[in-house]
Structure formats: C-alpha cells, structure tokens
Scaffold this active site. Structure first.
Site, PDB file in Angstrom:
ATOM      1  N   TYR A  52      98.273  41.049  92.070  1.00 27.35           N
ATOM      2  CA  TYR A  52      96.975  40.574  92.562  1.00 27.35           C
ATOM      3  C   TYR A  52      95.904  40.571  91.468  1.00 27.35           C
ATOM      4  O   TYR A  52      94.875  39.925  91.630  1.00 27.35           O
ATOM      5  CB  TYR A  52      96.471  41.445  93.717  1.00 27.35           C
ATOM      6  CG  TYR A  52      97.364  41.540  94.919  1.00 27.35           C
ATOM      7  CD1 TYR A  52      98.513  40.753  95.057  1.00 27.35           C
ATOM      8  CD2 TYR A  52      97.070  42.442  95.939  1.00 27.35           C
ATOM      9  CE1 TYR A  52      99.327  40.865  96.170  1.00 27.35           C
ATOM     10  CE2 TYR A  52      97.872  42.551  97.057  1.00 27.35           C
ATOM     11  CZ  TYR A  52      99.009  41.773  97.172  1.00 27.35           C
ATOM     12  OH  TYR A  52      99.807  41.903  98.274  1.00 27.35           O
ATOM     13  N   HIS A 117     107.315  45.664  94.950  1.00 32.40           N
ATOM     14  CA  HIS A 117     106.722  44.499  95.607  1.00 32.40           C
ATOM     15  C   HIS A 117     107.753  43.610  96.308  1.00 32.40           C
ATOM     16  O   HIS A 117     107.475  43.032  97.354  1.00 32.40           O
ATOM     17  CB  HIS A 117     105.935  43.673  94.590  1.00 32.40           C
ATOM     18  CG  HIS A 117     104.847  42.860  95.204  1.00 32.40           C
ATOM     19  ND1 HIS A 117     103.662  42.601  94.574  1.00 32.40           N
ATOM     20  CD2 HIS A 117     104.751  42.247  96.398  1.00 32.40           C
ATOM     21  CE1 HIS A 117     102.886  41.852  95.351  1.00 32.40           C
ATOM     22  NE2 HIS A 117     103.531  41.622  96.464  1.00 32.40           N
TER      23      HIS A 117
END
Length: 286
Positions: A52, A117
């Site tokens: 991000y 992730h």
C-alpha cells in the site's frame, strides 16, 4: 454514536478490535490525516501493507494522536497491521522487508500484526517467510503473525510444518454476503484462526442491491452499515475502508442494532462466488 468495537481475543491471547479501518488505495499523502481523524471518532485498528506504500503515513497519524493526550492516548490501545508483499517471500527477504517496515513506523515502536499478503510464491519461500516471522515475534518487534488470501491448502502447509512454533492468528480474505467462503471460514474457525473480512462493502458494487436496500430501510441504516454489521454478526473482524472523513463515523456507528437471524439468512448467498476485487489468491496453486 452508541458504542465502539468490541475486542476479540486471538489464539495467542492478544486482543484485536473487531472493526478496523482498511488503508488499501489510501494515498500516503492522505493516510496520516485519515488515521488521525479515525482515532478521534473511535477507531483503534488500522490495516496497512507494504504494497500500500502508506505504512509511514499510518504511523504519523497514530503518533499525532498519541502526542495529543499522552495521559489518555496509549500505544497499547492501537492495533496496527502490515503485510509482507509477495516478492519479499523467503527467510532473508522477509527479515529485510520487515526491517524496512519497522523503520517506516519506528515512532510507534512495534507492529501488532504482520500478515503474509498472499500465497503467491511457492512452499519453500512461504515457509521461509513463516520462519522469519516466528523469529520476529520472539524478538518482540512483532506481536502477532497471520496470513492473508490463504486457501485451506496454504494454511495446512503451515499447520503441518514440523518447524511451526507459532500458529497463524488470522486469515484475512475478501468476504461479503455474495462471497461467504464457507470452506475457508469453517477450517479457520475449527483451527482457532480468526477471519478478517476485507472489501466488506463490495467496493460499492452491491450497495444498491434491492434486497440489501430493503433490509437497510427496515433498520433505519445505510446499506454499507448493514454489510459491516453482517460481517460482525457472522463473527468476522471487519475492515471497511474509506478516504472520506464523513464516512468514518457512519462506518463505525453499527453497534446500536442487531440484524435478525432471518434477515441475516435472507441476505447471505452461500451459493454465489462474486469476487469484487481484482484478484483471488486463495485459489493459487504453486
């Protein structure tokens, strides 16, 4: 506002707020302010990731809030998550990438939760990552570890590994009434692993669903609030995201009503499999 998110206890005894703010696609330039404003209205849980590119902004927002009232604003009351990106899988890569994440958030001292992730590498690299994460917990710089976008075989890989000393506390996956992932959810709960629901608002794609709108009208709530409450009543930790300050309050203002079992059943579509995000790594085989 009628209440704040309750705390759920993970399998390692650590507590996590049942509702958090997702920071996916939140620009670094806006992250510090949206996190700070979220803290002011009651959020205590923030979900970032290396991908991000806003870990530093999230930390800045937390630090601003902590410094504002040191007597009442405590680091232990804030839960911060980040995630190891796919190219960083493997023992050495993971150690280095978390070192970099810790540098990004150094003002908050430690990371509450690190997730892998996605499973998109291979077994050796994934288990190398898990070995590194276990060591980081033992060092105290990371409090809890878990996974994201893992299907049942990926989780079994860890649970059956003879070098596993720390079990995943969480599996974070895309979940909503049209994507209930019953197999993954049941497996996780059977093994004491909490399920976190990301994109609970279907990225806005089903907010105008007639059945959902009817239920929202019945309870005097917005469709987004009904979807968030659905996740909570299903036992998930839920991560709605917004970059709009005005929506922060409405997304957390879901604790003054309960959806009936009948309405929960009516709005749950177990036979559908609608993925609203651009990926579904739970099906990855490799």
């Amino acid at each position: 506002m009628s209440g704040l998110p309750q705390l759920k206890t993970l399998n390692n005894g650590v507590q996590i707020p049942e509702l958090g703010l997702g920071l996916w696609q939140t620009p670094e330039s806006k992250t510090a302010n949206i996190v700070y404003e979220a803290l002011k209205v009651g959020y205590r849980h923030f979900d970032s990731a290396q991908w991000y590119a806003n870990e530093k902004g999230a930390a800045k927002g937390i630090i601003r809030w902590l410094k504002e009232d040191p007597k009442n604003h405590k680091r232990k009351d804030v839960f911060f998550t980040t995630k190891v990106k796919d190219p960083s899988h493997g023992y050495e890569n993971t150690k280095q990438s978390i070192k970099e994440s810790l540098e990004q958030v150094k003002g908050i001292g430690y990371i509450d939760l690190v997730l892998v992730h996605s499973p998109q590498s291979n077994k050796n690299l994934r288990l190398g990552t898990w070995k590194a994460l276990q060591e980081l917990v033992n060092e105290g710089v990371v409090k809890s570890i878990g996974v994201s976008n893992y299907g049942v075989p990926h989780i079994q890989e860890i649970l059956k590994w003879d070098e596993m000393t720390i079990k995943p506390v969480i599996n974070q996956v895309e979940i909503n009434p049209w994507l209930t992932r019953k197999e993954i959810v049941n497996f996780c709960h059977k093994n004491g692993i909490e399920v976190e629901a990301y994109s609970p608002l279907t990225r806005g794609k089903r907010l105008n669903d007639p059945a959902l709108m009817k239920i929202a009208k019945k309870y005097g709530k917005q469709p987004a609030q009904i979807l968030i409450k659905w996740s909570i009543q299903k036992g998930f930790i839920v991560l709605p995201k917004t970059t709009h300050e005005e929506r922060l309050l409405s997304n957390i203002d879901v604790f003054d009503f309960t959806i009936s079992d009948e309405d929960i059943t009516q709005m749950t579509y177990d036979d559908e499999y609608q993925v609203f995000c651009s990926w579904d790594p739970t099906t990855y085989r490799g």
